[in-house]
Design an enzyme around this catalytic site. Structure first.
Site, mmCIF file in Angstrom:
data_model
loop_
_atom_site.group_PDB
_atom_site.id
_atom_site.type_symbol
_atom_site.label_atom_id
_atom_site.label_comp_id
_atom_site.label_asym_id
_atom_site.label_seq_id
_atom_site.Cartn_x
_atom_site.Cartn_y
_atom_site.Cartn_z
ATOM 1 N N GLY A 13 0.730 -1.128 0.035
ATOM 2 C CA GLY A 13 0.033 -0.073 -0.043
ATOM 3 C C GLY A 13 0.925 1.113 0.035
ATOM 4 O O GLY A 13 1.787 1.139 -0.390
ATOM 5 N N CYS A 14 0.254 2.336 0.555
ATOM 6 C CA CYS A 14 0.999 3.655 0.331
ATOM 7 C C CYS A 14 2.485 3.533 1.253
ATOM 8 O O CYS A 14 2.525 2.986 2.247
ATOM 9 C CB CYS A 14 0.252 4.556 1.007
ATOM 10 S SG CYS A 14 0.867 6.377 1.105
ATOM 11 N N PHE A 15 3.306 3.895 0.608
ATOM 12 C CA PHE A 15 4.785 3.666 1.015
ATOM 13 C C PHE A 15 4.971 4.491 2.162
ATOM 14 O O PHE A 15 5.826 4.027 3.079
ATOM 15 C CB PHE A 15 5.778 4.014 0.036
ATOM 16 C CG PHE A 15 5.836 5.093 -0.801
ATOM 17 C CD1 PHE A 15 5.273 6.317 -0.470
ATOM 18 C CD2 PHE A 15 6.481 4.830 -2.216
ATOM 19 C CE1 PHE A 15 5.328 7.323 -1.401
ATOM 20 C CE2 PHE A 15 6.263 5.778 -3.138
ATOM 21 C CZ PHE A 15 5.937 7.069 -2.666
#
Length: 172
Positions: A13-15
């Site tokens: 997902g979002c880093f």
């Protein structure tokens, strides 16, 4: 610190959220966020094609094993949602492990089998396991984002008392 460090590349997902949690683990020496596993050379935030938002982790294997790193990875994101984490939807937000050698591939596959057998998640793991390829470092404003913006968006969190058993332990 010893002379030997290892590298791991994970996408969940979002880093931003992944980096914020993983960098705090004992044995993690360095992290950077970027794009990998896709079709665009010189990927950027505005143009990363089918790349996943990922984190590259340098770690001391004498202090943190690859297996322990993967167990934490599976604790802090949902590996059963295809191309999605929280409100983030799309191939960029897929769950993936990009292995650097056959040993990492084997550990990844074994850990996934344990996650599936554990019943800790409501569905089967959809985490992609692929060889590591080019890693395109994200722009400076994305590095260490949640350190600079403590109230920023994340869909990652440590789940209390989450402990992955190995198959064959406790009847699994």
């Amino acid at each position: 610190m010893n002379d030997k460090t290892e590298k791991a590349i994970l996408a969940g997902g979002c880093f931003w959220g992944m980096q914020d949690l993983i960098r705090k683990r004992p044995g993690v020496l360095d992290t950077r966020v970027g794009y990998t596993g896709g079709d665009v050379p010189n990927a950027t935030y505005r143009n990363h094609g089918t790349h996943a938002e990922a984190i590259e982790i340098s770690f001391d294997p004498e202090e943190l094993s690859y297996r322990d790193l993967l167990e934490f990875f599976f604790q802090v994101h949902d590996p059963t949602t295809k191309n999605r984490q929280g409100n983030d939807i799309g191939v960029s937000y897929r769950s993936a492990i990009f292995y650097t050698d056959d040993q990492q591939r084997h550990v990844a596959e074994d850990t996934i089998a344990d996650v599936d057998a554990s019943g800790l998640w409501p569905g089967k793991v959809v985490t992609e396991v692929s060889p590591a390829g080019p890693f395109w470092e994200a722009e400076p404003e994305h590095q260490d984002y949640l350190e600079r913006n403590p109230g920023g968006y994340t869909c990652h969190f440590v789940r209390p008392d989450w402990k992955l058993p190995r198959r064959g332990e406790s009847g699994t």
